[in-house]
Design a protein around this motif. Structure first.
Motif, PDB file in Angstrom:
ATOM      1  N   ARG A 149       8.459  24.335   3.307  1.00  0.00           N
ATOM      2  CA  ARG A 149       8.125  24.179   1.892  1.00  0.00           C
ATOM      3  C   ARG A 149       7.610  22.781   1.564  1.00  0.00           C
ATOM      4  NH1 ARG A 149      13.006  26.037  -1.822  1.00  0.00           N
ATOM      5  NH2 ARG A 149      14.064  26.850   0.014  1.00  0.00           N
ATOM      6  N   VAL A 150       6.838  22.690   0.506  1.00  0.00           N
ATOM      7  CA  VAL A 150       6.450  21.389  -0.044  1.00  0.00           C
ATOM      8  C   VAL A 150       7.384  21.127  -1.209  1.00  0.00           C
ATOM      9  CG1 VAL A 150       4.659  20.120  -1.290  1.00  0.00           C
ATOM     10  CG2 VAL A 150       4.028  21.596   0.631  1.00  0.00           C
ATOM     11  N   GLU A 151       8.055  19.971  -1.201  1.00  0.00           N
ATOM     12  CA  GLU A 151       9.039  19.687  -2.244  1.00  0.00           C
ATOM     13  C   GLU A 151       8.839  18.274  -2.794  1.00  0.00           C
ATOM     14  OE1 GLU A 151      11.410  21.552  -3.471  1.00  0.00           O
ATOM     15  OE2 GLU A 151      12.032  23.009  -1.944  1.00  0.00           O
ATOM     16  N   PRO A 152       9.067  18.092  -4.098  1.00  0.00           N
ATOM     17  CA  PRO A 152       9.092  16.714  -4.598  1.00  0.00           C
ATOM     18  C   PRO A 152      10.340  16.018  -4.059  1.00  0.00           C
ATOM     19  CG  PRO A 152       9.709  18.252  -6.339  1.00  0.00           C
ATOM     20  CD  PRO A 152       9.344  19.086  -5.140  1.00  0.00           C
ATOM     21  N   CYS A 153      10.267  14.731  -3.837  1.00  0.00           N
ATOM     22  CA  CYS A 153      11.460  13.999  -3.383  1.00  0.00           C
ATOM     23  C   CYS A 153      11.364  12.562  -3.872  1.00  0.00           C
ATOM     24  CB  CYS A 153      11.580  14.052  -1.862  1.00  0.00           C
ATOM     25  SG  CYS A 153      10.308  13.144  -0.988  1.00  0.00           S
ATOM     26  N   LEU A 154      12.346  11.754  -3.533  1.00  0.00           N
ATOM     27  CA  LEU A 154      12.360  10.363  -3.968  1.00  0.00           C
ATOM     28  C   LEU A 154      12.446   9.445  -2.752  1.00  0.00           C
ATOM     29  CD1 LEU A 154      14.867  10.758  -6.945  1.00  0.00           C
ATOM     30  CD2 LEU A 154      12.405  10.350  -7.128  1.00  0.00           C
ATOM     31  N   SER A 155      11.468   8.540  -2.628  1.00  0.00           N
ATOM     32  CA  SER A 155      11.502   7.565  -1.532  1.00  0.00           C
ATOM     33  C   SER A 155      12.324   6.360  -1.973  1.00  0.00           C
ATOM     34  CB  SER A 155      10.107   7.048  -1.192  1.00  0.00           C
ATOM     35  OG  SER A 155       9.167   8.069  -1.083  1.00  0.00           O
ATOM     36  N   GLN A 156      12.740   5.597  -0.971  1.00  0.00           N
ATOM     37  CA  GLN A 156      13.460   4.349  -1.259  1.00  0.00           C
ATOM     38  C   GLN A 156      12.651   3.173  -0.744  1.00  0.00           C
ATOM     39  OE1 GLN A 156      17.549   3.938  -0.091  1.00  0.00           O
ATOM     40  NE2 GLN A 156      17.677   6.122   0.321  1.00  0.00           N
ATOM     41  N   ALA A 181       6.621  13.130  -2.115  1.00  0.00           N
ATOM     42  CA  ALA A 181       6.595  14.547  -1.748  1.00  0.00           C
ATOM     43  C   ALA A 181       6.945  14.672  -0.272  1.00  0.00           C
ATOM     44  CB  ALA A 181       5.231  15.152  -2.024  1.00  0.00           C
ATOM     45  N   ALA A 182       7.601  15.805   0.054  1.00  0.00           N
ATOM     46  CA  ALA A 182       8.028  16.024   1.441  1.00  0.00           C
ATOM     47  C   ALA A 182       7.679  17.435   1.870  1.00  0.00           C
ATOM     48  CB  ALA A 182       9.535  15.818   1.558  1.00  0.00           C
ATOM     49  N   ILE A 183       7.607  17.597   3.214  1.00  0.00           N
ATOM     50  CA  ILE A 183       7.597  18.937   3.779  1.00  0.00           C
ATOM     51  C   ILE A 183       9.027  19.164   4.242  1.00  0.00           C
ATOM     52  CG2 ILE A 183       6.646  20.429   5.562  1.00  0.00           C
ATOM     53  CD1 ILE A 183       4.232  19.513   4.335  1.00  0.00           C
ATOM     54  N   THR A 184       9.624  20.303   3.866  1.00  0.00           N
ATOM     55  CA  THR A 184      11.002  20.559   4.304  1.00  0.00           C
ATOM     56  C   THR A 184      11.034  21.780   5.212  1.00  0.00           C
ATOM     57  OG1 THR A 184      11.644  22.040   2.512  1.00  0.00           O
ATOM     58  CG2 THR A 184      11.835  19.676   2.090  1.00  0.00           C
ATOM     59  N   ARG A 188       0.839  -1.195   0.000  1.00  0.00           N
ATOM     60  CA  ARG A 188       0.000   0.000   0.000  1.00  0.00           C
ATOM     61  C   ARG A 188       0.882   1.256   0.000  1.00  0.00           C
ATOM     62  NH1 ARG A 188      -3.357  -1.063   4.485  1.00  0.00           N
ATOM     63  NH2 ARG A 188      -2.064   0.203   5.849  1.00  0.00           N
ATOM     64  N   LEU A 189       1.945   1.218   0.822  1.00  0.00           N
ATOM     65  CA  LEU A 189       2.834   2.377   0.920  1.00  0.00           C
ATOM     66  C   LEU A 189       3.707   2.516  -0.323  1.00  0.00           C
ATOM     67  CD1 LEU A 189       3.875   2.014   4.670  1.00  0.00           C
ATOM     68  CD2 LEU A 189       2.224   3.634   3.700  1.00  0.00           C
ATOM     69  N   LEU A 190       4.189   1.389  -0.826  1.00  0.00           N
ATOM     70  CA  LEU A 190       5.058   1.449  -2.003  1.00  0.00           C
ATOM     71  C   LEU A 190       4.303   1.920  -3.237  1.00  0.00           C
ATOM     72  CD1 LEU A 190       7.216  -1.800  -1.620  1.00  0.00           C
ATOM     73  CD2 LEU A 190       7.982   0.570  -1.366  1.00  0.00           C
ATOM     74  N   THR A 191       2.995   1.633  -3.301  1.00  0.00           N
ATOM     75  CA  THR A 191       2.250   1.985  -4.510  1.00  0.00           C
ATOM     76  C   THR A 191       1.554   3.347  -4.415  1.00  0.00           C
ATOM     77  OG1 THR A 191       0.359   0.743  -3.663  1.00  0.00           O
ATOM     78  CG2 THR A 191       1.794  -0.403  -5.219  1.00  0.00           C
ATOM     79  N   ARG A 192       1.726   4.073  -3.298  1.00  0.00           N
ATOM     80  CA  ARG A 192       1.118   5.416  -3.227  1.00  0.00           C
ATOM     81  C   ARG A 192       1.712   6.281  -4.324  1.00  0.00           C
ATOM     82  NH1 ARG A 192       1.057   8.740   2.080  1.00  0.00           N
ATOM     83  NH2 ARG A 192      -0.351   9.953   0.781  1.00  0.00           N
ATOM     84  N   ASP A 193       0.867   6.969  -5.092  1.00  0.00           N
ATOM     85  CA  ASP A 193       1.447   7.738  -6.185  1.00  0.00           C
ATOM     86  C   ASP A 193       1.804   9.153  -5.722  1.00  0.00           C
ATOM     87  OD1 ASP A 193      -0.702   9.741  -7.680  1.00  0.00           O
ATOM     88  OD2 ASP A 193      -1.603   8.136  -6.469  1.00  0.00           O
ATOM     89  N   ALA A 194       2.791   9.714  -6.432  1.00  0.00           N
ATOM     90  CA  ALA A 194       3.377  10.999  -6.034  1.00  0.00           C
ATOM     91  C   ALA A 194       2.314  12.100  -5.962  1.00  0.00           C
ATOM     92  CB  ALA A 194       4.479  11.391  -7.010  1.00  0.00           C
ATOM     93  N   THR A 195       1.302  12.047  -6.835  1.00  0.00           N
ATOM     94  CA  THR A 195       0.280  13.095  -6.836  1.00  0.00           C
ATOM     95  C   THR A 195      -0.500  13.099  -5.533  1.00  0.00           C
ATOM     96  OG1 THR A 195       0.052  12.488  -9.144  1.00  0.00           O
ATOM     97  CG2 THR A 195      -1.512  14.092  -8.301  1.00  0.00           C
ATOM     98  N   SER A 196      -0.867  11.915  -5.059  1.00  0.00           N
ATOM     99  CA  SER A 196      -1.669  11.900  -3.833  1.00  0.00           C
ATOM    100  C   SER A 196      -0.809  12.292  -2.622  1.00  0.00           C
ATOM    101  CB  SER A 196      -2.367  10.546  -3.650  1.00  0.00           C
ATOM    102  OG  SER A 196      -1.627   9.722  -2.798  1.00  0.00           O
ATOM    103  N   ILE A 197       0.482  11.933  -2.647  1.00  0.00           N
ATOM    104  CA  ILE A 197       1.369  12.329  -1.538  1.00  0.00           C
ATOM    105  C   ILE A 197       1.566  13.844  -1.569  1.00  0.00           C
ATOM    106  CG2 ILE A 197       3.599  11.953  -0.407  1.00  0.00           C
ATOM    107  CD1 ILE A 197       3.749   9.267  -1.923  1.00  0.00           C
TER     108      ILE A 197
END
Ligand SMILES: *Cc1c(COP(=O)(O)O)cnc(C)c1O
Length: 463
Positions: free
Chosen positions: A386-393, A407-410, A355-364
């Protein structure tokens, strides 16, 4: 000196404190010996305070309140729940896979009641503790039989000890991996009592290299190790499991594969990078495959070995199996997790890892936008939020070079100093449910991929 003595004499005696009404609730909740030892510590601290500061300590006003605080702090579990906002989904230091609700319920049930762990209800014969799960694993992987142990490191050790029987095991030099410090393939070989025969080079190994190693006839196993946590790129050549299985078949030598994570389903159907599946390996002719329960499978910590009946029988009867066997809670969680795979349509929804791995970037990203205003109000004075795009592992060495858009809050300190950043990470770590993020580029990143309890998180942070 005299003033010290006057102050010391103003400190209460332990017995008097214990008789005080304010202490009876503490004695009831924490027990006599812990309350007494806490009071002794507080008295030592009080004397030290007087010696250094020549005043009575602040808690002299209310010993019970201070004792309560100390006792509660000591009571906090060493295994505290946290928010994993590191961006690594299967985070080894944070306990890897979250369990599905069905697994949680199954564990609670076997903890509360006697169960048919090694007991057959339809006859007198003593059942085998892996039996029910082995059948399920055979159904899901096409294997003839299966064995379950504590973790995949144990599975590899056991496969080698039981099936190589002191003989030679041939492995490519490109696959002599180290997984998290203590687990190194050459060391495991030694512990399992077999002799490692390295073939090929770091970047290129050919089938003829394996063949050459087998000419003297002492080879007990051919082994493949999935290079889970690194990738060799450029001028490379590896021998596939299928090719190796063909050679093994010709020479009558079993081929075993440590798959590391492995996945029971094809991850590419959800746009995730594909990970080798035990089922494919067995279909290609590999004799035994081992993989972890708490990596991509999304279950409890466990090591799973699937494959040929005769080899599994040897493994099951090896003395090390008794030492490495899984307990009933692990087996219960694993069974419930595997049952979810029997119903693939609802897998993504019910298995937290997927469920977590398949969350799409738009919804995050939408979630980040939703949280932004309140966090900005709360932290905006000291930090640029700020709201920033990022990359999860994915984590746990699974698919090491693949990254998932997220996506992250920085939080960037406005005064530009790291002190404020450290104070913020400290403050987040001291929350009722500590928040673990990641520091990079002079800011704190909270990757929201694994934030499911959004309301709880916001209520805690902005109260
Ligand atoms: C992770 C991994 C292991 C160890 O598995 P654990 O379940 O953590 O013991 C062994 N081999 C490979 C290739 C791995 O990726």
């Amino acid at each position: 000196m005299t003033s010290h003595r006057t102050l010391y004499s103003q400190l209460p005696a332990t017995d008097r404190l214990l008789r005080d009404a304010s202490f009876s609730a503490l004695l009831h909740e924490f027990g006599h010996s812990r309350v007494v030892s806490t009071l002794r510590e507080m008295l030592d601290d009080a004397r030290e305070h007087i010696r250094l500061q020549e005043t009575l300590p602040p808690w002299n006003e209310d010993w019970a309140a201070q004792a309560k605080q100390k006792l509660e702090a000591n009571q906090r579990s060493a295994l505290q729940p946290v928010f994993n906002l590191t961006g690594t989904v299967l985070h080894t230091n944070l306990g890897r896979a979250l369990q599905a609700e069905a697994a949680v319920e199954a564990v609670a049930q076997v903890m509360r009641s006697p169960i048919t762990l090694e007991y057959n209800l339809d006859g007198a014969a003593r059942g085998h503790r892996d039996r029910a799960l082995a059948d399920l694993l055979c159904e899901l992987t096409g294997a003839e039989d299966a064995c379950i142990v504590n973790n995949n490191a144990a599975a590899v050790l056991l496969m080698l000890a039981a099936c190589a029987d002191g003989g030679e095991v041939v492995v490519s030099r490109g696959e002599l991996v180290e997984i998290g410090g203590a687990f190194r393939i050459p060391d495991v070989m030694r512990q399992a009592g077999c002799r490692l025969v390295e073939v090929g080079t770091t970047n290129r190994t050919h089938l003829k290299d394996y063949r050459k190693a087998t000419v003297d006839g002492n080879v007990a196993l051919l082994m493949k190790v999935h290079t889970s946590n690194y990738q060799i790129e450029g001028f490379t050549k590896t021998v596939s499991e299928a090719e190796l299985a063909e050679l093994g078949n010709e020479l009558n030598v079993p081929v075993i594969s440590d798959l590391g994570s492995g996945s029971l389903v094809d991850l590419s159907q959800w746009g995730l990078p594909p990970e080798p599946m035990p089922k494919q390996m067995l279909a290609a002719g590999v004799s035994l495959v081992s993989f972890s329960g708490d990596k991509l499978l999304g279950g409890p910590q466990a090591g799973i070995i699937v494959g040929k009946k005769e080899l599994i029988a040897r493994i099951q009867s090896h003395p090390l199996k008794r030492a490495l066997r899984a307990d009933k809670m692990t087996l219960a969680a694993l069974e419930a997790t595997l049952r979810l795979y029997q119903h693939p349509e609802t897998l993504v929804e019910r298995l937290p890892t997927l469920r977590l791995l398949t969350r799409d970037a738009t919804s995050i990203s939408k979630q980040a936008q939703r949280l932004f205003p309140a966090l900005q109000t709360h932290f905006g004075e000291q930090f640029e939020v700020r709201v920033e795009p990022c990359l999860s592992q994915i984590g746990s060495g699974s698919l090491p070079v693949d990254r998932l858009p997220s996506a992250a809050i920085t939080f960037t300190p406005k005064d530009g100093r790291g002190v404020t950043l450290n104070a913020l990470t400290q403050r987040l770590r001291e929350q009722r449910k500590p928040v673990i993020g990641r520091i990079s580029d002079g800011r704190l990143w909270l990757d929201l991929r694994c934030l499911e309890d959004e309301a709880g998180f916001m209520e805690m942070l902005t109260q």
